[in-house]
Design a protein around this motif. Structure first.
Motif, PDB file in Angstrom:
ATOM      1  N   LEU A 151      -0.229   6.260   3.033  1.00  0.00           N
ATOM      2  CA  LEU A 151      -1.497   5.813   3.610  1.00  0.00           C
ATOM      3  C   LEU A 151      -1.273   4.875   4.790  1.00  0.00           C
ATOM      4  CD1 LEU A 151      -3.852   5.558   0.547  1.00  0.00           C
ATOM      5  CD2 LEU A 151      -3.424   7.423   2.114  1.00  0.00           C
TER       6      LEU A 151
ATOM      7  N   LYS B  75      -0.799   7.322   7.458  1.00  0.00           N
ATOM      8  CA  LYS B  75      -2.069   7.938   7.841  1.00  0.00           C
ATOM      9  C   LYS B  75      -2.903   6.986   8.700  1.00  0.00           C
ATOM     10  CE  LYS B  75      -6.154  10.272   6.094  1.00  0.00           C
ATOM     11  NZ  LYS B  75      -6.039  11.491   6.878  1.00  0.00           N
ATOM     12  N   ALA B  76      -2.955   5.736   8.264  1.00  0.00           N
ATOM     13  CA  ALA B  76      -3.728   4.744   9.022  1.00  0.00           C
ATOM     14  C   ALA B  76      -3.140   4.547  10.420  1.00  0.00           C
ATOM     15  CB  ALA B  76      -3.769   3.421   8.260  1.00  0.00           C
TER      16      ALA B  76
ATOM     17  N   GLU C  63       0.863  -1.184   0.000  1.00  0.00           N
ATOM     18  CA  GLU C  63       0.000   0.000   0.000  1.00  0.00           C
ATOM     19  C   GLU C  63       0.903   1.239   0.000  1.00  0.00           C
ATOM     20  OE1 GLU C  63      -2.526   0.180   3.425  1.00  0.00           O
ATOM     21  OE2 GLU C  63      -0.878   0.153   4.857  1.00  0.00           O
ATOM     22  N   PRO C  64       0.405   2.400  -0.470  1.00  0.00           N
ATOM     23  CA  PRO C  64       1.264   3.575  -0.470  1.00  0.00           C
ATOM     24  C   PRO C  64       1.736   3.882   0.961  1.00  0.00           C
ATOM     25  CG  PRO C  64      -0.700   3.977  -1.775  1.00  0.00           C
ATOM     26  CD  PRO C  64      -0.906   2.674  -1.060  1.00  0.00           C
TER      27      PRO C  64
END
Lengths: 103, 525
Positions: free
Chosen positions: A38, A41-42, A34-35
């Motif tokens: 992100l 962010k998560a 996943e990027p």
């Protein structure tokens, strides 16, 4: 909860394996591929860098590699666009100050 | 140097469509895209598209993307990802950056389909983490399953702003406000209505005064604008939000065209700096074509058609199609394009203010300002016929290009326009044709503007695309078009079917006097 477990249209997201990486030395978990932006962010990290002159915080803005607001030092390399960089196990991710010349 | 018959820049809806058409005619076609995934923005567009069958209406953007990729693979198109075209030189030679390398490629025809980039606005605090582009929000939630925020302010009420607001609700975020500096909502009324009935408030003639926060957004202050676009003193209002999402339009990403020496123009009707193109999408440089948003901002449906036209024309230039054959095929595509470019939201209608539909129905002013129709305005439209027994109420009140409701009805109860190509007319419901209450029109309506109502029973069937899905027998509240709670409601039926494509049909029962008002179901907390 920042991650969406099940979406009414998209169902359950196809995600990579859970992996560990570090942010400023602190261990965090994300999903492989996943990027990186992100995964951060998560995990609750919103500040990616501080600007060179005014030392203002910056985070994700366009998420498609155009604005370069989300750059960080990844595995020792500065100015890496984290929104385009796939997360891999063991990545060393650091907040970038200015252009990333020095810590 | 590697050579192709046709090199397409950009693997979005226009580029892939162009590549498919050319490759099907036997040309050697490659598509280069700077992104890691093909499809452009299609995979983020998880809503059902508008238009008619030929425009893939009522199919979700992500499914259209999958279809296009399958078509491209079947036609033998080579798709190169993580490959950014960074230069165009004489004789259609291009420079491509792949990782740390620059590669050179050459083609006999070049199709530039680089799409658009988002516009931005600035206000104090706009650089804080937590201020995002609407596209970024879509990327996070629809591609990667990460919520952009918990409480969101959305700036911009065009179709992008409205669609993203709805998608944010689907992702489980709260949309605290949709703010627009213009005195009216810019996008389709049906898109506004489907978020208004979930309780999202609209602030037209408002703007963001500042974003608050030190390390991230912790709130926002909005203010009302006067006629000179100045903030009215004392109108400031504080909103507790953690995310501000900007949806203030798109601009063509046309620099490659300029670099290639194509004649350019600054055209506000096309939303920016665009190459001049002829009916085939060919620029002033022979053999260089432009298709999709790069030559003027429109919906993805239009981009796909422009792509097909450019792909066909490139094939003709290279001798794979006669001029006669090209013109016959292009005429079909142009008819499809013309039917999409009708109505009050068409590119040619930009800047115009409408007060009535082409049928002469007055436009709902409340829909334009607040995002919902009032009870008294509703009866002015041909889709709203209060009949006995179960029947659809079609709350479609603007001339937009769309007709899946007509095709969905097995009893032909719904007509849209006098001719097949006239898809912007308001739908008309004929109670004499014998509606069976199957609900196919409810699920087919891309604008989610159709409800099945049985006034005597106090039952309303509505489209529902949220999780968790309410269960039969569940008690909750009925909300009106404005999102206000109006009465208690019980779920009496829940229908899901493959043909509904993830739009569930929820039937709720309310006291009969509320059957004309109840339009959404809120689960008990």
């Amino acid at each position: 909860m920042t991650r969406i477990n099940e979406h009414p249209i998209l169902g359950v997201y196809q995600k990579g394996e859970p992996v560990e990486f570090t942010f400023d030395g602190q261990p965090l978990r994300g999903r492989a591929g996943e990027p990186l932006a992100l995964a951060l962010k998560a995990a609750g990290v919103l500040i990616h860098r501080y600007t060179a002159k005014l030392r203002q915080p910056r985070g994700i803005f366009c998420a498609i590699g155009r604005c370069t607001d989300c750059v960080m030092i990844v595995d020792g390399r500065p100015n890496v666009r984290t929104c385009l960089t796939p997360l891999a196990a063991g990545m060393d991710v650091r907040t970038q100050y200015g252009r990333g010349e020095k810590q | 140097m590697k050579r192709y018959d046709v090199l397409v820049v950009g693997a979005g809806p226009a580029g892939l469509s162009a590549a498919v058409e050319a490759a099907r005619l036997g040309l050697r076609v490659a598509v280069y895209d700077e992104n890691a995934r093909p499809g452009g923005q299609l995979f983020k567009q998880i809503h059902k598209f508008f238009g008619s069958r030929e425009h893939k209406a009522k199919i979700r953007g992500n499914k259209i993307g999958e279809e296009l990729l399958q078509e491209a693979a079947a036609a033998g198109v080579e798709v190169m990802l993580n490959a950014a075209v960074i230069g165009v030189f004489a004789e259609k030679e291009v420079a491509v950056r792949v990782n740390e390398q620059i590669l050179c490629r050459q083609a006999d025809a070049l199709i530039i389909a680089t799409g658009a980039s988002e516009n931005m606005v600035n206000f104090p605090g706009w650089t804080l983490p937590g201020v995002l582009g609407a596209g970024a929000a879509q990327t996070m939630m629809n591609l990667h399953g990460v919520k952009p925020g918990e409480r969101i302010l959305l700036l911009g009420s065009g179709n992008v702003g409205l669609v993203v607001s709805y998608q944010l609700l689907q992702a489980g975020c709260a949309v605290v406000a949709v703010v627009d500096a213009l005195p009216r909502i810019g996008g389709y009324g049906v898109h506004a209505a489907k978020i208004a009935r979930c309780g999202v408030p609209f602030y037209t003639s408002h703007t963001i005064v500042r974003a608050e926060g030190v390390n991230q957004v912790t709130g926002a202050v909005i203010g009302e604008l006067d006629k000179d676009r100045k903030i009215i003193p004392g109108s400031e209002k504080h909103l507790a939000v953690d995310t501000i999402c900007l949806a203030v339009g798109l601009s063509p990403l046309s620099l490659l065209c300029a670099l290639a020496g194509c004649a350019m123009e600054d055209n506000p009707a096309k939303s920016g700096y665009v190459p001049l193109v002829n009916r085939y999408g060919e620029t002033s440089v022979a053999g260089i074509f432009a298709a999709g948003d790069v030559s003027g901002i429109e919906e993805a449906s239009a981009a796909m058609i422009e792509g097909r036209i450019a792909g066909l024309a490139a094939a003709q230039r290279l001798g794979f199609l006669t001029q006669e054959d090209l013109d016959a095929r292009v005429a079909v595509q142009e008819r499809a394009l013309a039917s999409l470019r009708q109505g009050m939201f068409a590119p040619g209608s930009r800047g115009q203010t409408f007060t009535a539909t082409t049928e002469g129905c007055p436009l709902s002013q409340n829909l334009l300002r607040q995002g919902y129709l009032t009870d008294t305005e509703l009866s002015a439209y041909p889709g709203v016929v209060w009949a006995e027994g179960l029947h659809p109420i079609i709350e479609c009140t603007q001339n937009i290009p769309c007709n899946p409701c007509r095709d969905a009805c097995p009893k032909q109860c719904i007509t849209v326009g006098a001719t097949a190509g006239q898809i912007t007319a308001l739908p008309i419901f004929d109670a004499q044709k014998g509606c069976t209450g199957c609900g196919l029109c409810v699920a087919a309506c891309s604008g989610q503007a159709i409800f099945l109502v049985d006034e005597e029973a106090g039952e309303i069937t509505l489209p529902y695309e949220f999780l968790p899905l309410p269960q039969k027998g569940e008690q909750g509240l009925a909300l009106g078009r404005s999102g206000q709670e109006i009465c208690a409601a019980e779920v009496v039926d829940v229908k899901t079917a493959k043909v509904f494509d993830q739009t569930n049909l929820l039937t709720i029962r309310v006291p009969v006097q509320y059957a004309r008002q109840a339009r959404f179901f809120r689960r008990a907390p």
